[in-house]
Design a protein around this motif. Structure first.
Motif, mmCIF file in Angstrom:
data_model
loop_
_atom_site.group_PDB
_atom_site.id
_atom_site.type_symbol
_atom_site.label_atom_id
_atom_site.label_comp_id
_atom_site.label_asym_id
_atom_site.label_seq_id
_atom_site.Cartn_x
_atom_site.Cartn_y
_atom_site.Cartn_z
ATOM 1 N N SER A 57 4.022 -6.976 -26.050
ATOM 2 C CA SER A 57 2.726 -6.477 -26.494
ATOM 3 C C SER A 57 2.843 -5.048 -27.024
ATOM 4 N N ALA A 58 3.641 -4.227 -26.330
ATOM 5 C CA ALA A 58 3.798 -2.822 -26.728
ATOM 6 C C ALA A 58 4.563 -2.684 -28.032
ATOM 7 N N TYR A 59 5.546 -3.555 -28.257
ATOM 8 C CA TYR A 59 6.400 -3.455 -29.442
ATOM 9 C C TYR A 59 5.832 -4.177 -30.663
ATOM 10 N N SER A 60 4.683 -4.836 -30.519
ATOM 11 C CA SER A 60 4.098 -5.612 -31.622
ATOM 12 C C SER A 60 2.814 -4.963 -32.109
ATOM 13 N N LYS A 61 2.620 -4.987 -33.407
ATOM 14 C CA LYS A 61 1.313 -4.620 -33.948
ATOM 15 C C LYS A 61 0.311 -5.700 -33.548
ATOM 16 N N PRO A 62 -0.954 -5.345 -33.358
ATOM 17 C CA PRO A 62 -1.943 -6.341 -32.912
ATOM 18 C C PRO A 62 -1.970 -7.599 -33.770
ATOM 19 N N GLU A 63 -1.835 -7.445 -35.093
ATOM 20 C CA GLU A 63 -1.922 -8.610 -35.974
ATOM 21 C C GLU A 63 -0.679 -9.496 -35.928
ATOM 22 N N ASN A 64 0.407 -8.995 -35.313
ATOM 23 C CA ASN A 64 1.663 -9.761 -35.276
ATOM 24 C C ASN A 64 1.961 -10.382 -33.913
ATOM 25 N N LYS A 65 1.052 -10.235 -32.951
ATOM 26 C CA LYS A 65 1.367 -10.632 -31.577
ATOM 27 C C LYS A 65 1.686 -12.132 -31.440
ATOM 28 N N THR A 66 0.907 -12.982 -32.097
ATOM 29 C CA THR A 66 1.145 -14.423 -31.952
ATOM 30 C C THR A 66 2.505 -14.806 -32.525
ATOM 31 N N ARG A 67 2.854 -14.239 -33.694
ATOM 32 C CA ARG A 67 4.159 -14.548 -34.287
ATOM 33 C C ARG A 67 5.296 -13.937 -33.470
ATOM 34 N N SER A 68 5.055 -12.770 -32.852
ATOM 35 C CA SER A 68 6.078 -12.158 -31.991
ATOM 36 C C SER A 68 6.353 -13.058 -30.786
ATOM 37 N N VAL A 69 5.284 -13.587 -30.195
ATOM 38 C CA VAL A 69 5.436 -14.534 -29.081
ATOM 39 C C VAL A 69 6.219 -15.764 -29.541
ATOM 40 N N VAL A 73 11.013 -6.042 -31.413
ATOM 41 C CA VAL A 73 10.739 -7.443 -31.081
ATOM 42 C C VAL A 73 11.976 -8.295 -31.357
ATOM 43 N N TRP A 74 12.673 -8.000 -32.475
ATOM 44 C CA TRP A 74 13.910 -8.732 -32.788
ATOM 45 C C TRP A 74 14.978 -8.489 -31.720
ATOM 46 N N TRP A 75 15.113 -7.245 -31.259
ATOM 47 C CA TRP A 75 16.061 -6.948 -30.181
ATOM 48 C C TRP A 75 15.681 -7.683 -28.898
ATOM 49 N N LEU A 76 14.379 -7.683 -28.599
ATOM 50 C CA LEU A 76 13.906 -8.365 -27.399
ATOM 51 C C LEU A 76 14.196 -9.858 -27.487
ATOM 52 N N ALA A 77 14.051 -10.437 -28.677
ATOM 53 C CA ALA A 77 14.355 -11.852 -28.888
ATOM 54 C C ALA A 77 15.848 -12.120 -28.680
ATOM 55 N N LEU A 78 16.713 -11.226 -29.187
ATOM 56 C CA LEU A 78 18.168 -11.405 -29.016
ATOM 57 C C LEU A 78 18.558 -11.315 -27.547
ATOM 58 N N ILE A 79 17.976 -10.351 -26.838
ATOM 59 C CA ILE A 79 18.265 -10.198 -25.395
ATOM 60 C C ILE A 79 17.800 -11.435 -24.635
ATOM 61 N N THR A 80 16.623 -11.943 -24.991
ATOM 62 C CA THR A 80 16.103 -13.163 -24.363
ATOM 63 C C THR A 80 17.010 -14.353 -24.649
ATOM 64 N N LEU A 81 17.516 -14.448 -25.898
ATOM 65 C CA LEU A 81 18.432 -15.528 -26.274
ATOM 66 C C LEU A 81 19.711 -15.475 -25.434
#
Length: 398
Positions: free
Chosen positions: A132-144, A20-28
């Motif tokens: 969604s695939a890279y996040s645990k269910p309980e972390n999805k909102t914070r990942s978004v 998720v952190w990598w995905l955030a960096l790529i998005t940035l």
């Protein structure tokens, strides 16, 4: 006190996966790379000498490209998987951005901007499915929320960097640097999120996936988010004009007010979302509350001529945005588990594309025909209709 706040802030980022952190960096990198977009109208009028009417049509082509690209991205994600779609989208977009500088006629630029944005927005549904695939269910909102943080940082840094590049090197170099940054983001994606390297934490396999287009509740969400987007986008079209014409603010003051939105999101959104998740209200409850704040941010503009209400309005809007967007996205990700995920996330993203097509034109026409005060009341009524849609969704969820 300061130490406790710092620890609390850092704690709100804990537990998110490396992917998720990598995905955030790529998005940035990708969003900062789209630095051409904020200067597009200036480039079209001053460099290519198009009329304002021409620019309006080109921006319409931009909106339609976003709508088609988002739909197509969902289709491709379901067919080929999120990883291949993300890689192809981001690299092709980089190449197309470089080519955009060579288009000089009105018809060619309409076609060009439509194609570029189509390719760019194919990325969005795929990215949400990957998230969604890279996040645990309980972390999805914070990942978004982390991805939104990256997008906001990218949109904040992009115009500043773009302005420096235009001033020192010219528009042609801007297109080149814009394209190259997109390609670099694609190369990073290839290296860090390859299926052999990335961990899938929430894999969903559905035997007979439900079509998003036959999901009545999701269509209610789609309509509600369209309405929310139509009201929200006034802050980036009609409201800056209101600041200028009714409150006589300078461009610098307007920039500070708009910049406050990004700053508030950057500082407070992650801790706020973590705190709200502990309260155990439903995601739809939070969407309703966020929309109430958005409606209040507009109606308050008619309460007083005091300039301070502009700051209060911006803070209310920022809070409404920080609450509604992450929880609506998380709700959509949860619902997508039952069906074709790409299709679901495409429909979710398309709601904002539709808002873009309607919001700016509708806002300008309302202000021109009825004035600012009436326009803000009308948009407040639209917020109420949005709340009713969410309340219907809440009732059907019980």
């Amino acid at each position: 006190m300061l130490k406790r706040m710092t620890v609390s802030y850092s704690d709100s980022f804990k537990g998110l996966s490396t992917e998720v952190w990598w995905l955030a960096l790529i998005t940035l990198i990708n969003r900062a790379g789209t630095m051409v977009i904020p200067f597009l109208s200036l480039y079209l009028t001053e460099h290519l000498h198009f009329t304002l009417v021409d620019v309006g049509w080109i921006m319409s082509a931009f909106g339609v490209g976003s709508l088609v690209g988002t739909w197509f991205g969902g289709f491709l994600t379901d067919k080929f998987g999120y990883y291949k779609v993300m890689v192809c989208s981001i690299i092709v977009t980089g190449v197309l951005f470089i080519g955009l500088q060579y288009l000089e006629t009105f018809a060619m630029f309409c076609l060009g901007i439509f194609t570029v944005i189509l390719a760019a927005d194919v990325f969005r549904p795929a990215m949400f499915v990957a998230l969604s695939a890279y996040s645990k269910p309980e972390n999805k909102t914070r990942s978004v929320t982390l991805i939104r943080l990256a997008i906001n940082l990218g949109f904040s840094a992009g115009p500043a960097i773009g302005g420096i590049i235009i001033t020192s090197m010219g528009y042609d170099k801007l297109f080149w640097i814009d394209g190259v940054t997109c390609i670099l983001a694609g190369i990073l994606l290839l290296n860090v999120l390859h299926p052999k390297k990335a961990r899938v934490l929430d894999e969903v396999v559905v035997e007979n996936p439900v079509s998003a287009y036959s999901d009545g509740k999701f269509w209610v969400l789609f309509v509600a988010l369209c309405l929310f987007g139509i009201v929200f986008l006034q802050y980036f079209s009609t409201i800056p004009i209101f600041y200028k014409q009714s409150h006589f603010l300078s461009e610098f003051d307007i920039g500070l007010l708009l910049g406050m939105n990004g700053f508030v999101i950057f500082i407070f959104e992650m801790p706020l979302i973590k705190w709200l998740e502990k309260l155990k209200y439903s995601k739809v409850d939070y969407m309703i509350f966020g929309t109430v704040l958005l409606g209040l941010s507009l109606v308050i503009l008619n309460v007083s001529a005091w300039t301070g209400v502009l700051v209060i309005g911006m803070l209310l809007m920022s809070l409404g945005e920080m609450i509604t967007f992450p929880f609506s996205n998380s709700y959509a990700l949860d619902r997508a588990k039952n069906g074709k995920q790409g299709q679901y996330m495409a429909l979710y993203s398309m709601s904002f594309s539709v808002s873009h097509i309607i919001a700016h034109n509708a806002g300008m026409r309302l202000v021109d025909g009825y004035g600012f005060e009436s326009a803000w009341y009308i948009f407040t009524i639209i917020s109420v209709v949005c709340i009713l849609c969410f309340m219907y969704l809440l009732r059907r969820s019980n």
